[in-house]
Design a protein around this motif. Structure first.
Motif, PDB file in Angstrom:
ATOM      1  N   LYS A 137       0.819  -1.220   0.000  1.00  0.00           N
ATOM      2  CA  LYS A 137       0.000   0.000   0.000  1.00  0.00           C
ATOM      3  C   LYS A 137       0.852   1.268   0.000  1.00  0.00           C
ATOM      4  CE  LYS A 137      -3.650   2.285   2.632  1.00  0.00           C
ATOM      5  NZ  LYS A 137      -4.544   2.174   3.809  1.00  0.00           N
ATOM      6  N   TYR A 138       2.058   1.194   0.552  1.00  0.00           N
ATOM      7  CA  TYR A 138       2.899   2.383   0.701  1.00  0.00           C
ATOM      8  C   TYR A 138       4.168   2.347  -0.152  1.00  0.00           C
ATOM      9  CZ  TYR A 138      -0.283   3.044   4.557  1.00  0.00           C
ATOM     10  OH  TYR A 138      -1.418   3.195   5.311  1.00  0.00           O
ATOM     11  N   ARG A 139       4.249   1.402  -1.092  1.00  0.00           N
ATOM     12  CA  ARG A 139       5.449   1.307  -1.939  1.00  0.00           C
ATOM     13  C   ARG A 139       5.633   2.547  -2.810  1.00  0.00           C
ATOM     14  NH1 ARG A 139       8.136  -3.332  -1.370  1.00  0.00           N
ATOM     15  NH2 ARG A 139       9.304  -3.134  -3.288  1.00  0.00           N
ATOM     16  N   TRP A 140       4.550   3.291  -3.051  1.00  0.00           N
ATOM     17  CA  TRP A 140       4.649   4.526  -3.828  1.00  0.00           C
ATOM     18  C   TRP A 140       5.628   5.510  -3.175  1.00  0.00           C
ATOM     19  CZ3 TRP A 140       3.118   9.101  -1.531  1.00  0.00           C
ATOM     20  CH2 TRP A 140       2.311   8.986  -0.381  1.00  0.00           C
ATOM     21  N   LEU A 141       5.863   5.366  -1.863  1.00  0.00           N
ATOM     22  CA  LEU A 141       6.826   6.221  -1.181  1.00  0.00           C
ATOM     23  C   LEU A 141       8.253   5.975  -1.667  1.00  0.00           C
ATOM     24  CD1 LEU A 141       5.437   5.932   2.448  1.00  0.00           C
ATOM     25  CD2 LEU A 141       5.470   8.014   1.038  1.00  0.00           C
ATOM     26  N   MET A 142       8.493   4.790  -2.226  1.00  0.00           N
ATOM     27  CA  MET A 142       9.825   4.460  -2.731  1.00  0.00           C
ATOM     28  C   MET A 142       9.946   4.744  -4.228  1.00  0.00           C
ATOM     29  SD  MET A 142      10.730   1.006  -0.505  1.00  0.00           S
ATOM     30  CE  MET A 142      10.015  -0.057  -1.705  1.00  0.00           C
ATOM     31  N   GLN A 143       8.888   5.276  -4.819  1.00  0.00           N
ATOM     32  CA  GLN A 143       8.879   5.510  -6.266  1.00  0.00           C
ATOM     33  C   GLN A 143       8.804   6.984  -6.611  1.00  0.00           C
ATOM     34  OE1 GLN A 143       5.485   3.050  -7.096  1.00  0.00           O
ATOM     35  NE2 GLN A 143       6.693   1.180  -7.163  1.00  0.00           N
ATOM     36  N   SER A 144       9.040   7.839  -5.640  1.00  0.00           N
ATOM     37  CA  SER A 144       9.034   9.283  -5.853  1.00  0.00           C
ATOM     38  C   SER A 144      10.118   9.929  -5.010  1.00  0.00           C
ATOM     39  CB  SER A 144       7.686   9.899  -5.442  1.00  0.00           C
ATOM     40  OG  SER A 144       6.669   9.566  -6.336  1.00  0.00           O
ATOM     41  N   LEU A 145      10.432  11.157  -5.345  1.00  0.00           N
ATOM     42  CA  LEU A 145      11.293  11.983  -4.506  1.00  0.00           C
ATOM     43  C   LEU A 145      10.408  12.863  -3.641  1.00  0.00           C
ATOM     44  CD1 LEU A 145      13.998  13.106  -7.065  1.00  0.00           C
ATOM     45  CD2 LEU A 145      14.186  11.334  -5.321  1.00  0.00           C
ATOM     46  N   PHE A 146      10.918  13.223  -2.471  1.00  0.00           N
ATOM     47  CA  PHE A 146      10.178  14.057  -1.533  1.00  0.00           C
ATOM     48  C   PHE A 146      11.085  15.167  -1.023  1.00  0.00           C
ATOM     49  CE2 PHE A 146       8.175   9.985  -1.645  1.00  0.00           C
ATOM     50  CZ  PHE A 146       6.821  10.259  -1.585  1.00  0.00           C
ATOM     51  N   VAL A 147      10.487  16.299  -0.731  1.00  0.00           N
ATOM     52  CA  VAL A 147      11.172  17.411  -0.079  1.00  0.00           C
ATOM     53  C   VAL A 147      10.295  17.844   1.089  1.00  0.00           C
ATOM     54  CG1 VAL A 147      12.430  18.218  -2.114  1.00  0.00           C
ATOM     55  CG2 VAL A 147      10.142  19.124  -1.637  1.00  0.00           C
ATOM     56  N   ALA A 148      10.896  18.513   2.047  1.00  0.00           N
ATOM     57  CA  ALA A 148      10.117  18.918   3.211  1.00  0.00           C
ATOM     58  C   ALA A 148      10.619  20.236   3.768  1.00  0.00           C
ATOM     59  CB  ALA A 148      10.189  17.834   4.289  1.00  0.00           C
ATOM     60  N   SER A 149       9.708  20.954   4.379  1.00  0.00           N
ATOM     61  CA  SER A 149      10.068  22.114   5.183  1.00  0.00           C
ATOM     62  C   SER A 149       9.826  21.719   6.630  1.00  0.00           C
ATOM     63  CB  SER A 149       9.237  23.339   4.793  1.00  0.00           C
ATOM     64  OG  SER A 149       7.863  23.089   5.002  1.00  0.00           O
ATOM     65  N   ALA A 150      10.652  22.210   7.517  1.00  0.00           N
ATOM     66  CA  ALA A 150      10.572  21.772   8.899  1.00  0.00           C
ATOM     67  C   ALA A 150      10.707  22.955   9.843  1.00  0.00           C
ATOM     68  CB  ALA A 150      11.658  20.733   9.177  1.00  0.00           C
ATOM     69  N   ALA A 151      10.268  22.740  11.064  1.00  0.00           N
ATOM     70  CA  ALA A 151      10.384  23.747  12.114  1.00  0.00           C
ATOM     71  C   ALA A 151      10.793  23.047  13.404  1.00  0.00           C
ATOM     72  CB  ALA A 151       9.070  24.486  12.308  1.00  0.00           C
ATOM     73  N   ARG A 152      11.798  23.581  14.065  1.00  0.00           N
ATOM     74  CA  ARG A 152      12.291  23.034  15.341  1.00  0.00           C
ATOM     75  C   ARG A 152      11.602  23.777  16.464  1.00  0.00           C
ATOM     76  NH1 ARG A 152      14.325  21.503  19.844  1.00  0.00           N
ATOM     77  NH2 ARG A 152      16.432  20.708  20.031  1.00  0.00           N
ATOM     78  N   HIS A 153      11.001  23.025  17.364  1.00  0.00           N
ATOM     79  CA  HIS A 153      10.394  23.575  18.569  1.00  0.00           C
ATOM     80  C   HIS A 153      11.120  22.976  19.763  1.00  0.00           C
ATOM     81  CE1 HIS A 153       7.116  25.300  16.184  1.00  0.00           C
ATOM     82  NE2 HIS A 153       7.156  24.176  15.496  1.00  0.00           N
ATOM     83  N   GLU A 154      10.757  23.379  20.951  1.00  0.00           N
ATOM     84  CA  GLU A 154      11.501  22.965  22.142  1.00  0.00           C
ATOM     85  C   GLU A 154      11.664  21.451  22.250  1.00  0.00           C
ATOM     86  OE1 GLU A 154      11.380  23.354  27.010  1.00  0.00           O
ATOM     87  OE2 GLU A 154       9.938  24.453  25.802  1.00  0.00           O
ATOM     88  N   SER A 155      10.578  20.690  22.109  1.00  0.00           N
ATOM     89  CA  SER A 155      10.676  19.240  22.313  1.00  0.00           C
ATOM     90  C   SER A 155      10.177  18.450  21.108  1.00  0.00           C
ATOM     91  CB  SER A 155       9.876  18.844  23.557  1.00  0.00           C
ATOM     92  OG  SER A 155       8.504  19.178  23.372  1.00  0.00           O
TER      93      SER A 155
END
Length: 153
Positions: free
Chosen positions: A125-143
């Motif tokens: 069901k999740y093999r599509w995750l291995m068939q694409s590239l991904f990018v992300a934006s992130a934010a660091r919080h205290e914990s």
């Protein structure tokens, strides 16, 4: 005509983190290890939890920018396990990075924090995750670190 590049939001990972362990200065930066202790995943196609093991292995460069390499796993609500390897860069004004390093709040819009997550799973069901590239934006919080993952189309 050049091919268009677009992305599509897929899910948000909220990874809970513990305190920093430093392996010391390496000559080209400080090696830090930050345990990932749990969290959650929420999106249209994937929901689940961040498993309570894994870590973010960082190099803090002399200019205060950080090279990140997080390795952990998520378990979907339907029982699939997905390995995550997420590499990235976090940088910004030195005084703001120092505040983050002390656990103080900083407006995420003032910090450049981008990653390239990669996924592995045997679940069909999740093999599509291995068939694409991904990018992300992130934010660091205290914990916690909040990561908005986008699929590159």
């Amino acid at each position: 005509m050049e091919p268009a590049l677009a992305t599509r939001y897929v899910f948000t990972i909220t990874a809970h983190i513990a305190g920093v362990t430093s392996a010391g200065q390496l000559g080209f930066g400080e090696r830090r290890i930050i345990p990932i202790t749990g969290g959650e995943v929420r999106g249209r196609e994937i929901n689940g939890k961040v498993l309570g093991f894994g870590a973010d292995f960082q190099i803090v460069r002399p200019d205060s920018s950080i090279e990140l390499e997080a390795k952990y796993a998520i378990e979907t609500d339907d029982g699939a396990v997905i390995y995550v390897e997420n590499r990235g860069i976090r940088c910004g004004p030195s005084e703001l990075i120092q505040k983050l390093n002390r656990g103080e709040a900083v407006d995420p819009a003032l910090i450049y924090f981008r990653t390239v997550p990669r996924f592995e799973t045997g679940a069909d069901k999740y093999r599509w995750l291995m068939q694409s590239l991904f990018v992300a934006s992130a934010a660091r919080h205290e914990s916690r670190v909040v990561i908005d993952v986008h699929q590159v189309l």
